[in-house]
Design an enzyme around this catalytic site. Structure first.
Site, PDB file in Angstrom:
ATOM      1  N   SER A 192      31.959  31.578  43.909  1.00  0.00           N
ATOM      2  CA  SER A 192      33.198  32.150  43.396  1.00  0.00           C
ATOM      3  C   SER A 192      34.428  31.321  43.748  1.00  0.00           C
ATOM      4  CB  SER A 192      33.369  33.584  43.916  1.00  0.00           C
ATOM      5  OG  SER A 192      33.636  33.562  45.304  1.00  0.00           O
ATOM      6  N   LYS A 201      38.877  34.048  50.165  1.00  0.00           N
ATOM      7  CA  LYS A 201      39.751  34.212  48.995  1.00  0.00           C
ATOM      8  C   LYS A 201      41.067  33.500  49.261  1.00  0.00           C
ATOM      9  CE  LYS A 201      37.549  37.362  46.340  1.00  0.00           C
ATOM     10  NZ  LYS A 201      36.203  36.954  46.714  1.00  0.00           N
TER      11      LYS A 201
END
Lengths: 155, 421
Positions: free
Chosen positions: A76, A113
Site C-alpha cells: 500500500s 501511513k
C-alpha cells in the site's frame, strides 16, 4: 550542551571527539590502522587524515535509544518508495509534522501511513489512489507510534 | 543530597504493550516460564485482586471470566527496553545507580537551581515518548525517602501526574502522608521486621520516622537505625550502595590504577562475578539476569568520560559461575569503548529466585557444573581470581530460548521485528 551521542547510549565530551591525539595502540573497532610504518622523528603526513570508517548506524540512527526497526508487509505504500519486505528505521523521539511518514496505531493495529492535516481532520494517506486512506474519525482511537526516517530496500 | 528514584509501571506488561497496542486497557499478566506464576500484572489485573506470584492455574477461572491475557516472559525484550530506559534517564543525570531492571536512582545534586518537579515530568515524558513506557518519579533528600516518594507518586498519595517531590511537602504534610502508609512499604523493611515493629506499635511510616533511632539500633540493627535517619532526611546511603536487599547482588570496585584494555577489564569483571556468584550460591539463589557496568573517574573533569552498562537476560536462571561469567563478558564486550581510563567496573545479579524452583530451558545443553565450579574456585583460589574463565565463549545465541505464548524478540532479532502493513 556540547555532548555528542555515541553508540552505547553514553555521551562523549566534545574534547574527546576533537582530540588531536588519540590514545596509542588502541584502535576503535572499525578504525583502520596505519599500514605504513612510521619512522621515528618523521610523522607520516597521512596520519593527519586518518578518520573513522563510515558507519551506517551513525548515518541512519539519530537517537539510538528511541530508534526501532519495523518490517513492511504489503504494497500500500509503494507510492512512497516503501515496499513489501522493506526495513523501516523508526525514531520515536521525532516530532510528527504534516506529511511525516509515520507508524500509527489505529484501533489497536499498526499501520504505516503519511500523516496529513486536512480541513476535515487528520488523514492517514497510503497513496495508492485513495485506496486504504484513513480519515481519522472522532470515535476512532489513533496514536502515532513513531516517525519513519528511512526505508531500507533490498535490490 | 537530592535523589530521584525512577520506576517503570508494571514494567514487563508495559514493554509488551509497546509492541502490541491491542493489550492497552486489557488485563494482562506476564508469567514466569515453567512454574507459570504471575511476575507482572497490569493495573486491570491488580484491580481484580490477583497477587504477585499467583500460579496461573489458580487464576484460570478468573482469566476466562475477565479475558485476562497471559504471556510468557520475554526477557530479551525486557532487558533491551530496560537498557534503553536507563540510557534515556542517564541524559538527566550522569550519576545513576541501576537498582533493578525497571528502576534506578539518579543523583540530582547539581540540579538544585531547577524546578525538580518539572524536571521529573520531563523524564517521564521523554521515557514515554521515546520508548512508550510509563514511569513514576520520586524525589527526596535520601534514597529511602526517594523510594517512598516514588510509592506516593505511584499511588497518587502525594505529588501530581506521577511525580512526587518531598521537598514540596511541609513537615506537617509529610506527617499526614506518612501516617497513611504501612511500615512495610519502607525500603529495607521486610515482612519479618515489619511484624516485629508492628508488635511494638510501630505500624506506619510516620511511627518509624518518629521512633528513637538509637533504641532501635540497640534492639534491632544498625541498618534499621540508618533507615530511621534516612526517613528523617539524613542521607546514610550513597548511590551504588545497596541496603540489605533481596532483589540483587552487586559486586563492584574501584581499580587501584586506571585500566584501559578490555582484557584487564574482563579479568576484573570475571573476578567480581566469582565473588558475587559465591554469595548467590551461599544464599541459595539463582540469577535470571546479569548486569555489567564500567565507568571512568567522574571526578577527573578534564579527562574523557564514559560510562556504560548492559543487562543480559539468561535463558535459564543460574548460579553457575561459568554461565554467569560468560554472560557478563559478552555484555562487557558490547559496552567497552577503547581510549578511556576506566576507574571502576562491577556486576550485579538481578531477578533473583530461589534455587529450588529452576525454570528449565528445554533446548539447553548446559550441564550441571557444580563439581567443575568447585574445581574452578579451587584453582582460582590458588592462582588468583580470574585465572580460569571463559572469555572466548561469549555468544549471544546461547541465551535464546523458546517459550509458549512468548511475544517476539521485537528489538533483538532481525527475524522477529514488528510487522506493519
Amino acid at each position: 550542551m556540547n555532548r555528542n551521542p555515541v553508540p552505547g547510549g553514553a555521551f562523549l565530551p566534545a574534547e574527546r571527539l576533537f582530540s588531536a591525539f588519540p590514545p596509542p595502540c588502541i584502535p576503535r573497532p572499525g578504525t583502520p590502522l596505519l599500514a605504513s610504518p612510521v619512522p621515528a622523528g618523521f610523522p607520516s603526513p597521512a596520519a593527519d587524515f586518518v578518520e573513522d570508517r563510515l558507519s551506517l548506524d551513525e548515518h541512519l540512527i539519530l537517537h539510538r535509544e528511541a530508534t526501532f526497526f519495523v518490517r513492511v508487509t504489503g504494497h500500500s505504500m509503494n507510492g512512497f518508495g516503501i515496499h513489501d519486505g522493506d526495513l523501516l528505521v523508526v525514531d520515536r523521539s521525532l516530532e510528527v509534522v504534516d506529511r511525516s511518514v509515520v507508524i500509527a496505531v489505529v484501533d489497536g493495529n499498526f499501520t504505516v501511513k503519511q500523516f496529513c492535516r486536512t480541513p476535515g481532520g487528520i488523514l492517514l494517506r497510503s497513496n495508492s489512489q485513495g485506496h486504504g486512506d484513513i480519515l481519522v474519525s472522532e470515535d476512532q482511537e489513533m496514536s502515532i507510534w513513531g516517525v519513519v526516517r528511512w526505508s531500507i530496500h533490498a535490490i | 543530597m537530592t535523589i530521584a528514584l525512577v520506576d517503570g509501571n508494571n514494567f514487563y506488561v508495559s514493554c509488551e504493550r509497546v509492541f502490541n497496542p491491542r493489550l492497552e486497557g486489557r488485563p494482562v499478566v506476564v508469567l514466569s516460564n515453567n512454574d507459570g506464576m504471575a511476575v507482572a500484572r497490569s493495573a486491570e489485573v491488580k484491580a481484580l485482586g490477583v497477587k504477585m506470584g499467583t500460579p496461573w492455574f489458580k487464576m484460570k477461572d478468573l482469566a476466562r471470566r475477565h479475558g485476562i491475557v497471559a504471556l510468557s516472559s520475554n526477557y530479551a525484550l525486557y532487558a533491551d527496553m530496560s537498557n534503553r530506559m536507563m540510557a534515556v534517564l542517564r541524559q538527566f543525570s550522569p550519576d545513576q545507580e541501576i537498582y533493578s531492571i525497571d528502576e534506578c536512582f539518579l543523583n540530582l545534586d547539581g540540579f538544585a537551581n531547577r524546578d525538580l518537579v518539572r524536571y521529573g515530568q520531563a523524564m517521564r515524558r521523554r521515557v514515554k515518548d521515546w520508548l512508550g513506557l510509563p514511569v513514576c518519579v520520586g524525589i527526596a533528600e535520601t534514597k529511602t525517602l526517594a523510594k517512598l516518594a516514588n510509592h506516593c507518586a505511584k499511588k497518587a498519595l502525594a505529588g501530581t501526574d506521577s511525580v512526587c517531590d518531598f521537598a514540596r511537602l511541609s513537615d506537617a504534610e509529610r506527617s499526614r502522608v506518612f501516617s497513611t502508609i504501612d511500615v512495610n512499604e519502607i525500603w529495607g523493611v521486610g515482612r519479618r521486621l515489619s511484624e516485629q515493629l508492628i508488635a511494638r506499635g510501630i505500624t506506619s511510616v510516620e511511627d518509624l520516622r518518629r521512633a528513637d533511632a538509637k533504641t532501635l539500633r540497640r534492639e534491632f540493627s544498625v541498618v534499621l537505625e540508618r533507615t530511621v535517619m534516612e526517613l528523617n532526611g539524613i542521607a546514610c546511603l550513597e548511590l551504588e550502595e545497596a541496603v540489605a536487599n533481596k532483589q540483587q547482588i552487586i559486586s563492584s570496585r574501584s581499580f587501584g590504577s586506571y585500566v584501559h584494555d578490555l582484557e584487564a577489564l574482563g579479568e576484573a569483571v570475571a573476578s567480581y562475578i566469582a565473588i558475587a556468584a559465591e554469595k548467590l550460591r551461599s544464599q541459595g539463589s539463582h540469577a535470571g539476569m546479569v548486569q555489567v557496568f564500567i565507568r571512568t573517574n567522574p571526578h577527573r573533569a578534564n579527562s574523557p568520560q564514559y560510562q556504560g552498562g548492559l543487562t543480559i537476560p539468561l535463558a535459564e536462571a543460574s548460579d553457575d559461575t561459568l554461565m554467569l561469567t560468560r554472560a557478563a563478558l559478552w555484555g562487557l564486550k558490547r559496552i567497552y569503548r577503547p581510549g578511556f581510563a576506566y576507574q571502576k567496573a562491577g556486576v550485579a545479579f538481578l531477578d533473583l529466585r530461589a534455587a529450588g524452583t529452576p525454570q528449565i530451558d528445554m533446548f539447553s545443553t548446559a550441564r550441571d557444573n557444580t563439581r567443575l565450579m568447585a574445581a574452578m574456585d579451587r584453582i582460582n583460589g590458588i592462582w588468583g581470581r580470574g585465572t580460569l574463565r571463559s572469555a572466548a565463549e561469549g555468544s549471544g545465541k546461547k541465551w535464546q530460548m523458546k517459550r509458549e505464548s512468548k511475544s517476539p524478540a521485537y528489538t533483538t532479532q532481525w527475524s522477529e521485528l514488528p510487522r506493519v502493513g
